[in-house]
Design an enzyme around this catalytic site. Sequence first.
Site, mmCIF file in Angstrom:
data_model
loop_
_atom_site.group_PDB
_atom_site.id
_atom_site.type_symbol
_atom_site.label_atom_id
_atom_site.label_comp_id
_atom_site.label_asym_id
_atom_site.label_seq_id
_atom_site.Cartn_x
_atom_site.Cartn_y
_atom_site.Cartn_z
ATOM 1 N N GLN A 285 -0.585 -3.193 -8.983
ATOM 2 C CA GLN A 285 0.576 -2.790 -8.187
ATOM 3 C C GLN A 285 1.326 -1.698 -8.939
ATOM 4 O O GLN A 285 1.448 -1.746 -10.170
ATOM 5 C CB GLN A 285 1.493 -3.983 -7.930
ATOM 6 C CG GLN A 285 0.876 -5.075 -7.075
ATOM 7 C CD GLN A 285 0.715 -4.678 -5.611
ATOM 8 O OE1 GLN A 285 1.123 -3.598 -5.194
ATOM 9 N NE2 GLN A 285 0.104 -5.556 -4.827
ATOM 10 N N ASN A 323 -3.490 -11.373 -10.122
ATOM 11 C CA ASN A 323 -2.054 -11.120 -10.104
ATOM 12 C C ASN A 323 -1.262 -12.254 -9.459
ATOM 13 O O ASN A 323 -0.160 -12.587 -9.900
ATOM 14 C CB ASN A 323 -1.792 -9.805 -9.360
ATOM 15 C CG ASN A 323 -0.345 -9.404 -9.349
ATOM 16 O OD1 ASN A 323 0.291 -9.327 -10.394
ATOM 17 N ND2 ASN A 323 0.195 -9.150 -8.164
ATOM 18 N N GLU A 339 -12.772 -12.104 -5.134
ATOM 19 C CA GLU A 339 -12.577 -10.652 -5.267
ATOM 20 C C GLU A 339 -13.919 -9.951 -5.097
ATOM 21 O O GLU A 339 -14.906 -10.321 -5.743
ATOM 22 C CB GLU A 339 -11.967 -10.301 -6.621
ATOM 23 C CG GLU A 339 -11.925 -8.827 -6.952
ATOM 24 C CD GLU A 339 -11.226 -7.978 -5.913
ATOM 25 O OE1 GLU A 339 -11.675 -6.842 -5.689
ATOM 26 O OE2 GLU A 339 -10.226 -8.460 -5.317
ATOM 27 N N ASP A 385 -4.296 -11.033 0.435
ATOM 28 C CA ASP A 385 -3.701 -9.733 0.126
ATOM 29 C C ASP A 385 -4.756 -8.663 0.401
ATOM 30 O O ASP A 385 -5.304 -8.061 -0.514
ATOM 31 C CB ASP A 385 -3.255 -9.710 -1.341
ATOM 32 C CG ASP A 385 -2.577 -8.405 -1.733
ATOM 33 O OD1 ASP A 385 -2.308 -7.573 -0.847
ATOM 34 O OD2 ASP A 385 -2.332 -8.193 -2.938
ATOM 35 N N CYS A 411 0.008 -4.697 2.724
ATOM 36 C CA CYS A 411 0.459 -3.419 2.189
ATOM 37 C C CYS A 411 0.619 -2.387 3.300
ATOM 38 O O CYS A 411 1.167 -1.305 3.082
ATOM 39 C CB CYS A 411 -0.495 -2.905 1.111
ATOM 40 S SG CYS A 411 -2.166 -2.563 1.714
#
Length: 454
Positions: A285, A323, A339, A385, A411
């Site tokens: 980020q 994170n 991921e 996310d 986002c």
Amino acid sequence: MKPLIELFVEKLVPGGLGLARAGGEVVLVPGALPGETVLVELGENVRGARRGRVVSVPSPSPWRAEPDCPWADRCGGCDFLHARPEAAHGLKSRAALDDLAAGLGLEIELVESPRRERYRSRATLHLGRREDASAGAWAVGFHDARRRVVEFDRCLLLAPELEAMLPPLRAWAADLPAEAGPAEIGVMKDAAGPGRAIHFSPPPPPGGPGRRPAPARLSSALVKALERLPAALADHGQPEISVWFRSSAREASRRAAPGGPDRLAAAVWPRWGLTLNAAPGGFTQVNPAVNMLMVEKILELAAPLTSVKSNPTALDLYSGLGNIALPLLKSGFLVTAVEQSPDGAAAARANGRGLAGFTVIQGASEKAAADLARQGRTFDLAVLDPPRAGARDLAPALAALKPRLIIYLACHPAVLPRDLPALASLGYRARRLIALDMFPRTSHLESLVLLSNS
């Protein structure tokens, strides 16, 4: 000369654009604020709305400000400098989320950034053709709206340690041969220490309907020139900066020359003695202070689960370097993180090494969620996310995992009106809607939605 017309700006729409009407036609106007009367030069019709350019503002909003950057009208980095700082976050949050909030029956909760300037610990610069080749063939800067490189001497978005890297980068680029570029240049600083890194990668290939261009590669001339970059940085008083590159999107990153750190802290949690590191070129980020506030907000939303169950389970999709997953682990959850990027999954494993109750799956989140559901797995909490494209196809597999709470971090808020109805049809109702000012001075923001199935 294009026609000029005086228009009244009704409201802002996603992207911070002013919406006005001319003869029944919608006109979208960058740089306009609600309630203003603006003199506009009309442009082309794009996707059902005409574009306009502000020429003057006969009746300005009380929230209007003069941009404090001399490159504001050329650089594409800051597109919301015309709004006063104390109003900017509220204005852009309502523009992006008002319709969604009304449909959900929720109020928008605002989380402000502690810093409006010098907040970026990571940025992407571009090595591109210089229009005036008198100072060399290549320029280093940000892209403007037409994808041209705009050079600048000062940027109030960048942490001072990153801004200090610009003069040596430009001096080095001035000596590059004509065949060297183009490239993307990622600059990054340690969230808690002095470490810095530069990472070069090929620009994304041009896309379009029916086009599947070959993946771009860095030129051999540029890779060779990277060996000289550490000396150029040191000559400008910027030593111990590691230089890395990835020749193509499919290749791993490599050092261009010795020296500097091979890992940088992306987040530090002193209360747990936890430091989350990223490799140069890895995703982090950009605003460490708001990142900490964001994760704290996620922990707050998830806390009711730890009060009713010992060691509740959490699934963190699109987890990156951990994170969100690792703070959840430290807060009492048993966490499975997913991921897709091999580098991101490796970073998550390294950051969680030695911690019990933490599992990392390397793969696409959509496939992993479906596989876990077929195995009969369930989770108390699911966090997602996703990238800017959102999580269009995830809802059925997610619901099959039966989480009591879902936290969706977007986002790009425009994906929420598309993705949330799929979850609503499966029994999940939105309870909280939070806008985080991750990107002050721009129209962009992060948004959080809490959903529950009760």
